[in-house]
Design an enzyme around this catalytic site. Structure first.
Site, PDB file in Angstrom:
ATOM      1  CG  ASP A   1     -49.357  46.325 -67.369  1.00 13.42           C
ATOM      2  OD1 ASP A   1     -50.392  46.910 -67.762  1.00 13.42           O
ATOM      3  OD2 ASP A   1     -48.370  46.935 -66.928  1.00 13.42           O
TER       4      ASP A   1
ATOM      5  CE  LYS B   1     -38.361  46.288 -65.854  1.00 10.65           C
ATOM      6  NZ  LYS B   1     -39.705  45.760 -66.175  1.00 10.65           N
TER       7      LYS B   1
ATOM      8  N   GLY C   1     -36.768  55.527 -71.736  1.00 14.40           N
ATOM      9  CA  GLY C   1     -38.170  55.720 -71.398  1.00 14.40           C
ATOM     10  C   GLY C   1     -38.405  55.577 -69.910  1.00 14.40           C
ATOM     11  CD  GLN C   2     -39.674  56.941 -65.133  1.00 16.37           C
ATOM     12  OE1 GLN C   2     -38.556  57.419 -65.299  1.00 16.37           O
ATOM     13  NE2 GLN C   2     -39.980  56.176 -64.100  1.00 16.37           N
TER      14      GLN C   2
ATOM     15  CB  VAL D   1     -35.809  51.477 -69.773  1.00 12.59           C
ATOM     16  CG1 VAL D   1     -34.954  50.485 -70.560  1.00 12.59           C
ATOM     17  CG2 VAL D   1     -36.952  50.746 -69.072  1.00 12.59           C
TER      18      VAL D   1
ATOM     19  N   GLY E   1     -43.938  52.419 -65.266  1.00 10.71           N
ATOM     20  CA  GLY E   1     -44.524  52.523 -63.948  1.00 10.71           C
ATOM     21  C   GLY E   1     -43.611  52.036 -62.851  1.00 10.71           C
ATOM     22  CG  PHE E   2     -43.009  48.414 -62.041  1.00 15.77           C
ATOM     23  CD1 PHE E   2     -43.769  48.805 -60.952  1.00 15.77           C
ATOM     24  CD2 PHE E   2     -43.483  47.413 -62.863  1.00 15.77           C
ATOM     25  CE1 PHE E   2     -44.970  48.194 -60.668  1.00 15.77           C
ATOM     26  CE2 PHE E   2     -44.699  46.788 -62.578  1.00 15.77           C
ATOM     27  CZ  PHE E   2     -45.448  47.175 -61.488  1.00 15.77           C
ATOM     28  N   GLY E   3     -40.096  52.107 -63.152  1.00 14.92           N
ATOM     29  CA  GLY E   3     -38.772  52.709 -63.189  1.00 14.92           C
ATOM     30  C   GLY E   3     -38.303  53.033 -64.589  1.00 14.92           C
TER      31      GLY E   3
END
Length: 365
Positions: free
Chosen positions: A173, A76, A55-56, A62, A58-60
Site C-alpha cells: 500500500d 494511530k 490526519g485521517q 492519527v 483508511g484505518f483510523g
C-alpha cells in the site's frame, strides 16, 4: 486475553497470546515492544482532541501527542469498525518493530485496552508527503533537490524491505500519504498494516483480499490478486511521476488529453515532450536532463507487465549512476483507461478508494 509483563523501568509489553507466539516464531526470540497505557495516551493527545489530529487514514485517525517525559509522538488510533482487526494490528506491530532503517518510520510502542488498539510512532513534524506535494501553497518549498532526495530516500527504504531487512517484506500500500517527512524533509515509509512477509524462496503470491488504493496498485494485483516486489515497484513508479509533476495520478485531468497521469506521461514520452511533465511551480530551475531521467525511471517502474519492471536494486542503481544507460520503457499499466471514475471501480472490483481513504473487502479464509 491480554498479558501484561511489568518492569522496574515502568513500561510493559502487551500482546494477545497469538501475537506473543508469532513474535517468537518470526524473531526466534522473545522480543518485546513497550506498552503505553491508554490513559497516558489520552493525556498526551489532549484526549484525542481535534486540534491534535494530524490526519485521517483508511484505518483510523492519527494524533500528535506529548508524553509525560516530553517525548513527541504520533498515535494511530485504529477505528473499531475499520476492518483493521487483530491480524492487521499484529502484522504491523511484528513487522515494524523489527525494521531499522533511516527511511522507515520508527514504532515506539503500542496499546491494547478493551476495544482500543493504538500504535505509537515517532512524531514527524512535516507530516505526509501528499499534504505538501498536492497543496499549491505548501509545495513551493519542494524544490528539485528536495524532490530528488525524497525519491532517492523512498527507493532506499523500499530496497531495504525487499532485499536487506531481516524479513523480506512486500508493503502492498505504497502511496504519497504513507510517506512521512521528518524535520529535514527526509522521507520515511509508514503504515505496514497490510504488508506481507516473503520467504527467501518466494517470488510472488496470490490473495483473494485485495488491499490497496486505486491509482497506486499494479494491474496484476488489482485484477488478479497477484503481488510481488514488482507490485511495490509499480506503486513506487506512480509516486515518482507524482513527485516530479506535482500532480495526483488519481483524479488527474487535462482538457486536451482525457487520461490519468500515467497516460499523460506516456503520451508526452511518445511525443518527445516528457520534460513538459516537470512541475512548473518549482522555484529553482532544474536540470532538464536529470528531471527527464527520473521520469524515465518512473515509466520503467509502471510498465504494464511485471516482468518488464526493474527491481529496486536496479532502480537505486539507475537513480544513483548517471552513466547507466536506461532501457526504453513500454506502455504503463492502466494508461489506456479513459474517463474511469472511482464509482466505476467500485462497481466492478473489490477495491474502493475515495479521497485517498483505503477501504478493503475481506474474503473469508
Amino acid at each position: 486475553m491480554i498479558f501484561l509483563i511489568w518492569y522496574s523501568r515502568k513500561c510493559c509489553t502487551c500482546f494477545t497470546a497469538p501475537i506473543v507466539q508469532s513474535t517468537q516464531q518470526l524473531a526466534g526470540q522473545d522480543e518485546e515492544l513497550p506498552f503505553i497505557d491508554f490513559k497516558s495516551i489520552e493525556m498526551a493527545t489532549n484526549y484525542f482532541s481535534q486540534e491534535n489530529k494530524l490526519g485521517q487514514g483508511g484505518f483510523g485517525p492519527v494524533y500528535k501527542g506529548i508524553l509525560a517525559n516530553g517525548q513527541e509522538i504520533a498515535a494511530k488510533r485504529l477505528l473499531k469498525m475499520s476492518g483493521h482487526g487483530v491480524e492487521q494490528f499484529k502484522n504491523e506491530v511484528l513487522l515494524i518493530s523489527k525494521l531499522q532503517h533511516r527511511n522507515l518510520v520508527r514504532l515506539l510502542g503500542c496499546c491494547i485496552q478493551g476495544d482500543e488498539r493504538i500504535l505509537i510512532y515517532e512524531y514527524l513534524p512535516n507530516k505526509s508527503l501528499d499534504s505538501i506535494l498536492f497543496d499549491a501553497r505548501k509545495k513551493v518549498c519542494l524544490d528539485w533537490g528536495k524532490r530528488a532526495s525524497i525519491i532517492d530516500g523512498i527507493a532506499q527504504g523500499l530496497l531495504y524491505l525487499h532485499n536487506y531487512s531481516r524479513l523480506k517484506i512486500i508493503h502492498r500500500d505504497l502511496k504519497t500519504s504513507n510517506i512521512l517527512l521528518d524535520v529535514h524533509m527526509h522521507p520515511k515509509i509508514s503504515d505496514f498494516g497490510t504488508a506481507r512477509i516473503f520467504k527467501d524462496s518466494d517470488s510472488r503470491a496470490n490473495t483473494k483480499s485485495i488491499i490497496g488504493t486505486y491509482g497506486y496498485m499494479s494491474p496484476e494485483y488489482a485484477m488478479d490478486g497477484c503481488f510481488s516486489e514488482k507490485s511495490d515497484v509499480f506503486s513506487f513508479g506512480v509516486m515518482v511521476m507524482e513527485i516530479v509533476s506535482g500532480k495526483r495520478n488519481n483524479g488527474f485531468y487535462n482538457p486536451d488529453r482525457v487520461s490519468n497521469l500515467l497516460g499523460y506521461a506516456w503520451d508526452l514520452w511518445i511525443e518527445g515532450k516528457v520534460s513538459d511533465l516537470i512541475d512548473s511551480t518549482m522555484n529553482k530551475i532544474i536540470p532538464v536532463i536529470e528531471g527527464t531521467r527520473y521520469i524515465q525511471v518512473g515509466l520503467l517502474c509502471v510498465q504494464d507487465s511485471a516482468t518488464d519492471r526493474p527491481t529496486m536494486t536496479d532502480v537505486v542503481s539507475m537513480l544513483g549512476n548517471e552513466s547507466t544507460i536506461l532501457p526504453i520503457p513500454k506502455q504503463p499499466g492502466f494508461s489506456a483507461i479513459i474517463g474511469l471514475k472511482c464509482g466505476d471501480v467500485a462497481n466492478n472490483s473489490r477495491i474502493y478508494s475515495v479521497n485517498e481513504v483505503t477501504i478493503t473487502e475481506i474474503d473469508g479464509r
